[in-house]
Design an enzyme around this catalytic site. Structure first.
Site, mmCIF file in Angstrom:
data_model
loop_
_atom_site.group_PDB
_atom_site.id
_atom_site.type_symbol
_atom_site.label_atom_id
_atom_site.label_comp_id
_atom_site.label_asym_id
_atom_site.label_seq_id
_atom_site.Cartn_x
_atom_site.Cartn_y
_atom_site.Cartn_z
ATOM 1 N N HIS A 111 0.709 -1.143 0.080
ATOM 2 C CA HIS A 111 0.093 0.212 0.118
ATOM 3 C C HIS A 111 1.047 1.335 0.167
ATOM 4 C CE1 HIS A 111 -3.359 -2.548 0.811
ATOM 5 N NE2 HIS A 111 -4.170 -1.507 0.523
ATOM 6 N N LYS A 115 -9.679 -7.552 8.639
ATOM 7 C CA LYS A 115 -10.132 -7.913 10.150
ATOM 8 C C LYS A 115 -9.975 -6.491 11.101
ATOM 9 C CE LYS A 115 -6.577 -10.581 11.898
ATOM 10 N NZ LYS A 115 -6.081 -11.960 12.661
#
Length: 187
Positions: A39, A104
């Site tokens: 990222h 999550k």
């Protein structure tokens, strides 16, 4: 009342508008994998005004660092990783057209604001269910950042990949709604 929905990638705002926090979604199609190191590199390219090595428009990003595949299998264990580590980078990718993320845990307020702005969704995969998840991944190909090993960006083809909508396109958050519902049940 949660529902079961089936979605096929690439996703649009229209596809996600009726998905509610708490809904179970079965994803089919191509999705990308990426964690914080990948990222960071993607966002550095955007900051330089360069083209991304993947087309994030309408895509789903799965936060996973899979283990090596056994012979004859497309991927190894592929359980979700904690999402907040991508929070610094996610708003930029949502601005580029990313429509959903799978991981999550909680997301920060900036990510939630961008989810609402772009009509996107945040899904959770079940940690500890790596065998089930792996069975839904039919192919995996490293697209970029191979030097990152397990954290390289991969393009996966998934069939009926099970996720739960945690934050819907309107900003409803299952983690908050579930807590509120539980507290009401105590009264």
């Amino acid at each position: 009342m949660s529902e079961m929905k089936k979605l096929t990638t690439p996703l649009t705002r229209e596809d996600l508008k009726d998905v509610k926090a708490g809904d179970i979604v079965l994803l089919t199609g191509y999705i990308y994998t990426g964690r914080d190191a990948a990222h960071k590199r993607l966002c550095e390219l955007l900051e330089k005004g360069e083209k991304l090595p993947i087309d994030v428009k309408g895509s789903v990003m799965y936060y996973v660092g899979p283990s090596p595949a056994k012979p004859g299998e497309p991927i190894g264990s592929a359980g979700p990783t904690t999402s907040y580590r991508m929070d610094a980078y996610t708003p930029q990718l949502l601005d580029e057209g990313l429509m959903a993320m799978v991981g999550k845990g909680k997301r920060n307020d900036d990510v939630v604001a961008k989810i609402i702005e772009h009509g996107a969704c945040y899904f959770a995969a079940i940690g500890g269910a790596a065998a089930l998840i792996k069975s839904r991944i039919k192919s995996a190909e490293v697209i970029c950042y191979e030097d990152l090993g397990a954290e390289a960006v991969r393009k996966l083809y998934v069939e009926d990949f099970p996720v739960t909508c945690i934050i819907d396109s309107k900003g409803n958050n299952l983690y908050k709604l579930g807590r509120e519902e539980y507290l009401k049940s105590l009264n």
